[in-house]
Design a protein around this motif. Structure first.
Motif, PDB file in Angstrom:
ATOM      1  N   MET A 171      31.561  33.235  49.384  1.00 45.88           N
ATOM      2  CA  MET A 171      32.255  34.158  48.496  1.00 45.88           C
ATOM      3  C   MET A 171      32.204  33.695  47.048  1.00 45.88           C
ATOM      4  SD  MET A 171      34.014  36.980  49.365  1.00 45.88           S
ATOM      5  CE  MET A 171      35.543  36.966  48.455  1.00 45.88           C
ATOM      6  N   PRO A 229      33.770  35.969  43.533  1.00 51.16           N
ATOM      7  CA  PRO A 229      32.621  36.816  43.213  1.00 51.16           C
ATOM      8  C   PRO A 229      33.062  38.134  42.589  1.00 51.16           C
ATOM      9  CG  PRO A 229      33.133  37.004  45.508  1.00 51.16           C
ATOM     10  CD  PRO A 229      34.034  35.926  44.968  1.00 51.16           C
ATOM     11  N   ALA A 257      33.704  41.827  42.482  1.00 51.44           N
ATOM     12  CA  ALA A 257      34.012  42.778  43.547  1.00 51.44           C
ATOM     13  C   ALA A 257      33.725  44.222  43.154  1.00 51.44           C
ATOM     14  CB  ALA A 257      35.476  42.641  43.972  1.00 51.44           C
ATOM     15  N   ASP A 306      31.726  39.079  52.839  1.00 53.24           N
ATOM     16  CA  ASP A 306      30.930  39.320  51.636  1.00 53.24           C
ATOM     17  C   ASP A 306      30.799  40.803  51.316  1.00 53.24           C
ATOM     18  OD1 ASP A 306      30.609  36.620  51.213  1.00 53.24           O
ATOM     19  OD2 ASP A 306      28.613  36.525  52.097  1.00 53.24           O
ATOM     20  N   LYS A 317      34.040  41.785  49.859  1.00 52.80           N
ATOM     21  CA  LYS A 317      34.425  40.896  48.759  1.00 52.80           C
ATOM     22  C   LYS A 317      35.886  40.467  48.883  1.00 52.80           C
ATOM     23  CE  LYS A 317      30.470  41.112  46.591  1.00 52.80           C
ATOM     24  NZ  LYS A 317      29.434  40.264  47.099  1.00 52.80           N
ATOM     25  N   SER A 339      41.034  39.185  47.073  1.00 52.64           N
ATOM     26  CA  SER A 339      39.780  39.867  46.736  1.00 52.64           C
ATOM     27  C   SER A 339      38.945  39.019  45.797  1.00 52.64           C
ATOM     28  CB  SER A 339      40.074  41.206  46.047  1.00 52.64           C
ATOM     29  OG  SER A 339      40.501  40.992  44.702  1.00 52.64           O
ATOM     30  N   GLY A 340      37.728  39.504  45.587  1.00 48.61           N
ATOM     31  CA  GLY A 340      36.900  38.972  44.523  1.00 48.61           C
ATOM     32  C   GLY A 340      37.446  39.471  43.197  1.00 48.61           C
TER      33      GLY A 340
END
Length: 175
Positions: free
Chosen positions: A24, A34, A36, A138, A141, A163-164
Motif C-alpha cells: 500500500m 498511496p 487513492a 490495493d 486503496k 484509506s490511501g
C-alpha cells in the motif's frame, strides 16, 4: 465528520505507521499512503464506510458493531487543504463470546479471496498478546488492522480501517 487534533490525530499517525503495509505504499514516499483518487471528503468517507461494511460481512457472525462513522485526517507531507485520508475505527462484539474462536484464522484465509493481502498476522506487543491481522486492499486503496481482544469481557474484535491519500476536486478544500 472532520477530526482535527488531539487523540484522533495521534491515533491516525500510529495507525498509518502500523497499518499501511508494503503493497500500500508509494515507491517515492514509503512513509505516506498511496494515492487513492480524487474525491470529496464525503465521498471518501462513504467509500471507507463501505469497506468497513464489507469487512463486517466477512466476519460472518451475529453481533453488534459500534456506531461512530469515518473521520478524516491530513496526508503526511501534503497540503492539508487539498489532501486527506479517511479512517474508521470500530469494535465488533459477537452475540456469544465463543463465536470469536477461530475467527482470526478464518479471516486470514477469507480476506485474500476478496482482494486483501494479509501483510501481518500474529500476537501484538501488548501484555495481553492480542492476536492481530493487518491487510491491504490495493484495488480499494484501504488497509485494515484487526485485533482480537480475547481478554476483554466480553471478548471483541477491534477494527481500524484507513484509506490511501485522497485529493479534493479542483476548487474544493478538505472539510
Amino acid at each position: 465528520m472532520k477530526i482535527k487534533v488531539g487523540a484522533a490525530a495521534l491515533l491516525m499517525s500510529l495507525a498509518l505507521t502500523t497499518v499501511t503495509g508494503c503493497s500500500m505504499t508509494d515507491a517515492e514516499e514509503s512513509d505516506s499512503p498511496p494515492f487513492a483518487g480524487i474525491a470529496t471528503t464525503s465521498q471518501a468517507a462513504d467509500a471507507t464506510e463501505k469497506v468497513s461494511s464489507e469487512l463486517y460481512d466477512l466476519i460472518g457472525l451475529k453481533g453488534k458493531a459500534t456506531e461512530p462513522g469515518p473521520g478524516t485526517n491530513a496526508c503526511s507531507g501534503k497540503d492539508p487543504e487539498k489532501y486527506f485520508t479517511t479512517f474508521h475505527a470500530w469494535t465488533f462484539t459477537p452475540a456469544s463470546p465463543d463465536q470469536l474462536d477461530g475467527v482470526m484464522e478464518r479471516l486470514r484465509e477469507e480476506l485474500p479471496k476478496h482482494g486483501w493481502k494479509v501483510v501481518d498476522f500474529g500476537p501484538d506487543n501488548t501484555k495481553s498478546r492480542s492476536l492481530t491481522l493487518t491487510a491491504d486492499n490495493d484495488a480499494k486503496k484501504h488497509s485494515v488492522k484487526i485485533a482480537h481482544w480475547a481478554e476483554e469481557n466480553p471478548p471483541k474484535l477491534n477494527l481500524f480501517v484507513v484509506s490511501g491519500c485522497y485529493q479534493v476536486p479542483d476548487g474544493e478544500k478538505v472539510r
